[in-house]
Design a protein around this motif. Sequence first.
Motif, short mmCIF file in Angstrom:
data_model
loop_
_atom_site.label_atom_id
_atom_site.label_comp_id
_atom_site.label_asym_id
_atom_site.label_seq_id
_atom_site.Cartn_x
_atom_site.Cartn_y
_atom_site.Cartn_z
N PHE A 42 0.82 -1.19 0.00
CA PHE A 42 0.00 0.00 0.00
C PHE A 42 0.87 1.26 0.00
N ALA A 43 1.17 1.78 -1.17
CA ALA A 43 1.88 3.04 -1.28
C ALA A 43 0.84 4.13 -1.21
N CYS A 44 0.60 4.63 -0.02
CA CYS A 44 -0.56 5.48 0.20
C CYS A 44 -0.15 6.90 0.56
N ASN A 45 0.90 7.41 -0.03
CA ASN A 45 1.29 8.78 0.18
C ASN A 45 0.55 9.64 -0.82
N GLU A 46 0.66 10.97 -0.67
CA GLU A 46 -0.02 11.83 -1.63
C GLU A 46 0.55 11.63 -2.98
N LYS A 47 0.30 11.87 -4.10
CA LYS A 47 1.05 11.95 -5.43
C LYS A 47 1.54 13.08 -5.87
N GLU A 54 -13.02 7.73 9.25
CA GLU A 54 -12.21 7.02 8.27
C GLU A 54 -13.03 6.73 7.01
N LEU A 55 -12.35 6.69 5.88
CA LEU A 55 -12.96 6.14 4.68
C LEU A 55 -12.88 4.62 4.77
N ASN A 115 -7.17 6.49 6.42
CA ASN A 115 -7.07 7.89 6.83
C ASN A 115 -7.44 8.79 5.65
N PRO A 116 -8.45 9.66 5.79
CA PRO A 116 -8.91 10.44 4.64
C PRO A 116 -7.93 11.53 4.17
N GLU A 117 -6.98 11.90 5.01
CA GLU A 117 -6.04 12.94 4.62
C GLU A 117 -4.79 12.38 3.95
N SER A 118 -4.36 11.19 4.36
CA SER A 118 -3.13 10.61 3.81
C SER A 118 -3.37 9.38 2.94
N PHE A 119 -4.57 8.80 3.07
CA PHE A 119 -4.94 7.54 2.40
C PHE A 119 -4.10 6.36 2.89
N LYS A 120 -3.51 6.50 4.04
CA LYS A 120 -2.82 5.36 4.64
C LYS A 120 -3.85 4.45 5.31
N ILE A 154 -8.02 18.14 -5.77
CA ILE A 154 -7.00 18.93 -5.07
C ILE A 154 -5.88 18.03 -4.57
N LYS A 155 -6.12 16.70 -4.54
CA LYS A 155 -5.09 15.73 -4.18
C LYS A 155 -5.32 14.44 -4.97
N THR A 156 -4.22 13.78 -5.28
CA THR A 156 -4.27 12.46 -5.88
C THR A 156 -3.45 11.51 -5.01
N PHE A 157 -4.05 10.38 -4.67
CA PHE A 157 -3.38 9.38 -3.84
C PHE A 157 -3.11 8.13 -4.65
#
Length: 277
Positions: free
Chosen positions: A14-19, A155-156, A171-176, A137-140
């Motif tokens: 799971f590479a769940c950082n922002e893009k 949480e999502l 986590n909805p802000e980091s997608f981790k 505004i963000k791509t994960f």
Amino acid sequence: MKQYFTLIAAALLFACNEKKDDGSNGTTDGQATSSTGIAAPITIQASLVAEYPHDTGAFTEGLFIRDGKLYEGTGETGKTFIQISDIKTGKVEKKYAEKDSTIFGEGINILGDKFYQLTYQNHKAFMYDLKDLSKPIKTFNWATEGWGMTNNGTELIISDGQPEGNLYFVNPESFKINKIVQVVDNAGPVANVNELEYIDGFIYANVWGETYLVKIDPSNGHVVAKIETANALRNFYASYPIRELDNVLNGIAYDSTTKKVYITGKRWPKLFEISLN
């Protein structure tokens, strides 16, 4: 859930950082089995309350209600869009077409003032400002497939439709990924878990290609009930034949203000208000 389905289990990289209440009028009592030790889910017959027009151009992948409006995310490569509609008239009030023709849109959700959208096999998820759905505004990054999405208030919760039946709490802000819960019933893991909705402490899910919804306890992933729609929608199904892997039931939306539940399907001409009990 798809036009086709690849039975390949996604690697858990799971590479769940922002893009909630359980339905009390089930027709089948739970029976524990030796295979899983989990009681069989009760069967509840959904009741039809009302029906409304629905956009037949929408290959529905995600459904959500906010402030009395129906938000809808659609799929198909080159045809993906997000739209906002009036529930009772079906009139599309705003529509945002995906500019990238390689994107196959999937489940959507709203948490706070942010709108989220999954993709099928593009391994991306998008965050939008709810006031402007014209561009993210963000791509994960997202390692597995994207199917359905809901939230528990903090949480999502995401499904990927794989044979393992995993739900990912994100986590909805980091997608981790905070945790993974496997959806299971008395027969084992539940595959093809699709569009999701969180209602009174339980997760309700479409199962791709089926006429029923499943009611899931998010604490352990156990399916506690199956809500069958075939009888409630028998007149619709008789007049609108369902083609395998195509115009299937998909889409659950809950209006937390009115306590009403709505379902639809891919390219369906109707949106149905149903009772789950």
